[in-house]
Design a protein around this motif. Structure first.
Motif, mmCIF file in Angstrom:
data_model
loop_
_atom_site.group_PDB
_atom_site.id
_atom_site.type_symbol
_atom_site.label_atom_id
_atom_site.label_comp_id
_atom_site.label_asym_id
_atom_site.label_seq_id
_atom_site.Cartn_x
_atom_site.Cartn_y
_atom_site.Cartn_z
ATOM 1 N N HIS A 227 52.612 41.198 43.975
ATOM 2 C CA HIS A 227 52.910 42.401 42.963
ATOM 3 C C HIS A 227 53.337 42.578 42.297
ATOM 4 O O HIS A 227 53.981 42.673 41.613
ATOM 5 C CB HIS A 227 53.251 43.764 43.997
ATOM 6 N N CYS B 218 45.197 40.461 42.432
ATOM 7 C CA CYS B 218 45.638 42.092 43.034
ATOM 8 C C CYS B 218 46.572 42.281 41.962
ATOM 9 O O CYS B 218 46.746 42.183 40.587
ATOM 10 C CB CYS B 218 45.955 41.954 44.221
ATOM 11 N N CYS B 219 47.512 42.677 41.711
ATOM 12 C CA CYS B 219 48.499 43.522 40.853
ATOM 13 C C CYS B 219 49.238 42.644 40.232
ATOM 14 O O CYS B 219 49.963 42.194 39.357
ATOM 15 C CB CYS B 219 49.536 44.516 41.334
ATOM 16 N N PHE C 149 41.902 42.402 45.356
ATOM 17 C CA PHE C 149 41.693 42.327 46.669
ATOM 18 C C PHE C 149 40.849 41.360 47.797
ATOM 19 O O PHE C 149 41.794 40.559 47.823
ATOM 20 C CB PHE C 149 42.269 43.619 46.902
ATOM 21 N N CYS D 111 49.565 43.057 49.872
ATOM 22 C CA CYS D 111 47.925 43.201 49.748
ATOM 23 C C CYS D 111 48.014 41.526 50.269
ATOM 24 O O CYS D 111 46.711 41.049 49.817
ATOM 25 C CB CYS D 111 47.440 42.942 48.984
ATOM 26 N N GLY E 221 43.189 52.067 42.922
ATOM 27 C CA GLY E 221 43.438 51.861 44.203
ATOM 28 C C GLY E 221 42.774 50.557 44.194
ATOM 29 O O GLY E 221 42.000 49.838 43.421
ATOM 30 N N CYS E 222 41.478 49.797 45.173
ATOM 31 C CA CYS E 222 41.804 49.186 45.883
ATOM 32 C C CYS E 222 40.245 48.620 46.092
ATOM 33 O O CYS E 222 39.416 49.129 45.977
ATOM 34 C CB CYS E 222 42.425 48.418 48.110
ATOM 35 N N CYS F 276 43.235 47.521 41.462
ATOM 36 C CA CYS F 276 42.105 46.290 41.845
ATOM 37 C C CYS F 276 40.502 47.224 41.196
ATOM 38 O O CYS F 276 39.565 46.794 40.792
ATOM 39 C CB CYS F 276 41.992 46.411 43.266
ATOM 40 N N CYS G 64 49.419 48.632 39.759
ATOM 41 C CA CYS G 64 49.687 49.476 41.865
ATOM 42 C C CYS G 64 51.491 50.598 40.740
ATOM 43 O O CYS G 64 50.712 52.125 40.715
ATOM 44 C CB CYS G 64 49.236 50.056 42.714
ATOM 45 N N MET H 222 42.357 51.411 50.432
ATOM 46 C CA MET H 222 42.314 50.793 51.977
ATOM 47 C C MET H 222 43.747 51.406 51.505
ATOM 48 O O MET H 222 44.644 50.555 53.292
ATOM 49 C CB MET H 222 41.700 50.025 52.234
ATOM 50 N N LYS I 147 50.167 52.428 50.190
ATOM 51 C CA LYS I 147 50.442 52.330 49.096
ATOM 52 C C LYS I 147 48.845 53.283 47.848
ATOM 53 O O LYS I 147 49.888 54.660 47.534
ATOM 54 C CB LYS I 147 50.168 52.036 48.348
HETATM 55 S S1 MSK Z 1 46.303 45.510 44.673
HETATM 56 S S2 MSK Z 1 47.061 47.747 46.643
HETATM 57 S S3 MSK Z 1 44.982 46.218 46.694
HETATM 58 S S4 MSK Z 1 44.566 48.145 43.798
HETATM 59 FE FE1 MSK Z 1 48.234 46.195 43.617
HETATM 60 FE FE2 MSK Z 1 44.378 46.336 45.020
HETATM 61 FE FE3 MSK Z 1 45.351 48.539 46.446
HETATM 62 FE FE4 MSK Z 1 46.799 46.533 46.676
#
Ligand code: MSK
Ligand code: SF4
Length: 649
Positions: free
Chosen positions: A263, A298-299, A316, A337, A448-449, A479, A521, A557, A560
């Motif tokens: 992240h 991911c982010c 993710f 994540c 979201g994920c 994601c 995110c 999931m 956060k």
């Molecule tokens: S990366 S919090 S899996 S959106 Fe932000 Fe993806 Fe959810 Fe992690």
């Protein structure tokens, strides 16, 4: 939609790249997240309904019809609410600590100790300083940055006053928070308060607990995440529209592939720059690589995409699959994540797994503790090591899927303002006018994920497609944005083809796509600000809850996501989740969140696993809001007389 992997032959995803690699992993006997999901079946009903309490060592206690209260006397209502609050606290902590790390970097830069980091967006710095009333007269940009960093750092500790960043919200929304006594007075103190309130024997009233949860979530959305986004823009640049590519097919057979995952954008920012350094490119050539390919998961992926146009390898659930391509020389991870399974996958390949955060270590991964001042050196060192590892790639085991897709990302509020306003005036007016006259029905954030409980990417893509077809503009982060990008929904041309006639007309006229990728995110704060900007532009009510808008997280999931959902609800918006929060063990808590909350904040939760039905539900909500605003009535064109004109003015 939920998928029963055991009973059906349905593939795990609508993305062929995912399915191919999951099959390959099964052939090689390398378990992935979908296999571990199966070994966890059936999942514990006490957990999924929220009625398992292990908050003290008289327990653990589980609520059943035979045992309707815990050993201490806690009811299902208390237990469910406390468990939910602890998720909100953890989600808020994750986003906000990310923000704190960035503030530390801003401070170091202001003191000349930031190595190669610099102030990339002076305009954003000045705007933020002006908003937060930091005196700029006679001060250098570095001095202003230092004072802004101090101000942002103060947002974490307890203060007698509510966090000043809440003032970014519309006034009526602020007044509602004040009346409800849910204004946070510091991010850390909001989290500590939640942990205290949920300790054994403290707060037992489920309604009071849930309101405490909303307060903490506001510390996430309107404080910690808002700070994270603002400082990222100042340090690394405010995103502008940028083209790139997405999916595992972005990995290159003839180049060294480095995956950045997690992240925090600090190290990845330097990796992006160092990958273009002539010294590094010469070293790549020497090692037989045609270049240095940095791709994200991911982010972190979203951060380097938004500012550098670096490609995204996946979301993710694709982190293990990236390694399974056999073509990744190094995966560099930081926080959030990052699956602890990664070393089990890397040990089957030549991939080196490097963990870079001092607070996040992974067993069997190499650890370097990242130092801002030496950021560029660290980046070059890691790239060199990855290049050295290129020789260890077993070409016979390389299986990069062919799938990759073009995309356009980089839609910050500043960019949208600019695009809508053209060259002369920054404004949201064209968007508001289109909403008012009904060519755009409303605005929905899909965030979201991904989650193995859901057929991967399916719900995101179906929901976004349904909404744009029904003339609803979609804002995305995280994601969810990556899932939609993989099917071309972030290519303006392709998305316009799928959009309803009137949405397409508006998007073509003002030059924005119908699905806008706004970032990572923490950048859900940008969605809050987009809604605020629409409201401030005028003509659509006084409060965020008046707007024809909603949020959705069809495949979420993470804790956060729980915090994000709550700050959207606390801000007055409907949030539709693809699967419920763990609250069904308390009818009262569930009713409060999904029904009664609308009377309290104007927002509420709903659960709907079918993305088409979710689109129906969202559109019904949007039309209800439009009716209340009076903008659904057919308005006759009427010439005003002088008196009416004066009254209007
Ligand atoms: S990366 S919090 S899996 S959106 Fe932000 Fe993806 Fe959810 Fe992690
Ligand atoms: Fe059981 Fe109460 Fe302890 Fe929870 S706090 S584990 S319900 S005794």
């Amino acid at each position: 939609m939920a998928v029963d992997l055991e009973k059906s032959s349905q593939s795990v995803s609508s993305d062929p790249a995912i399915n191919k690699l999951v099959d390959a992993a099964r052939t090689d006997d390398i378990p992935t997240v979908w296999d571990r999901y199966l070994t966890q079946q059936p999942q514990c009903k006490f957990g999924t309904t929220g009625v398992c309490c292990r908050l003290c060592h008289m327990g653990p206690c589980r609520i059943t019809s035979k045992a309707p209260v815990g050993i201490c006397g806690a009811t299902a209502d208390t237990i469910v609410a406390r468990n939910l609050l602890r998720e909100i606290a953890a989600g808020t902590a994750a986003h906000s600590d990310h923000g704190r790390m960035l503030v530390k970097t801003l401070k170091l830069v202001s003191e000349g100790k930031g190595g190669e980091y610099k102030l990339a967006d002076i305009r954003r710095l000045h705007e933020a300083a002006a908003f937060f009333e930091i005196e700029m007269e006679g001060k250098s940009d570095l001095e202003i940055a230092g004072e802004l960093a101090d101000f942002f750092m103060e947002q974490f500790a307890y203060s007698n006053e509510p966090n000043p960043t809440l003032k970014l919200a519309p006034e009526k929304t602020q007044a509602m928070w004040k009346k409800l006594e849910i204004e946070p007075h510091g991010v850390d103190s909001a989290i500590v308060e939640l942990m205290h309130r949920t300790h054994m024997g403290v707060d037992h009233d489920y309604k009071h607990l849930i309101m405490g949860g909303l307060k903490c979530s506001l510390a996430d959305g309107w404080v910690g995440s808002m700070v994270a986004t603002t400082v990222s823009d100042i340090l690394f640049g405010t995103p502008k529209p940028i083209r790139s590519k997405v999916n595992l097919g972005v990995l290159a057979e003839d180049k060294v592939n480095i995956i950045v995952h997690g992240h925090e954008p600090t190290l990845s920012e330097m990796l992006a720059i160092a990958s273009q350094d002539p010294e590094m490119l010469a070293y790549a050539k020497k090692k037989g690589s045609n270049g240095i390919n940095i791709a994200g998961i991911c982010c972190t992926a979203n951060e380097v995409l938004m500012r550098h146009g670096l490609p995204i390898a996946g979301n993710f659930l694709q982190q293990e699959l990236a390694i399974l391509t056999g073509a990744v020389e190094m995966m560099i991870v930081d926080v959030q994540c990052v699956m602890p399974s990664l070393p089990e996958v890397t040990k089957c390949f030549h991939t080196r797994l490097v963990s870079t955060s001092e607070i996040a270590q992974t067993f069997n991964a190499e650890q370097i503790t990242f130092d801002v001042e030496k950021g560029y050196e660290h980046a070059k060192h890691l790239i060199r090591e990855a290049l050295d590892n290129f020789a260890n790639r077993d070409k016979a085991r390389v299986r990069i899927p062919s799938e990759s897709m073009d995309l356009v990302a980089g839609f910050s509020n500043e960019t949208i303002f600019h695009m809508l306003g053209g060259r002369f005036r920054s404004t949201f007016r064209p968007l508001n006018d289109a909403i008012i006259d009904g060519r755009i029905r409303g605005v929905v954030g899909i965030v979201g994920c991904s989650n193995p409980k859901v057929r991967t990417d399916d719900a995101h893509v179906t929901l976004a497609t349904e909404l744009i077809k029904r003339n609803v503009i979609v804002l995305q982060t995280g994601c969810a944005a990556i899932a939609c990008a993989k099917v071309g929904l972030l290519t303006p041309e392709a998305a316009l083809e799928k959009a309803g006639d009137s949405l397409r007309e508006v998007c073509e006229a003002v030059g924005i796509p119908p699905v806008l990728h706004m970032g990572s995110c923490v950048d859900n704060s940008r969605i809050l600000m987009a809604a605020t900007n629409v409201l401030n532009e005028g003509g659509l009510g006084q409060d965020l809850s008046d707007l024809p808008v909603a949020g959705a997280a069809p495949e979420w999931m993470s804790e956060k996501a729980v915090a994000i959902g709550h700050y959207f609800v606390a801000s007055g918006m409907l949030v539709v989740l693809g699967h419920p929060l763990y609250v069904s063990g308390s009818e009262n808590v569930e009713k409060l969140l999904t029904e009664e909350m609308e009377e309290i904040t104007g927002g509420k939760f709903a659960w709907e696993p079918d993305p088409v039905k979710a689109a129906d539900m969202i559109c019904e909500h949007i039309e209800k809001k439009r009716d209340a605003l009076g903008i659904n009535q057919k308005r006759e064109r009427k010439l005003l007389d002088m008196k009416e004109r004066r009254e209007l003015e």
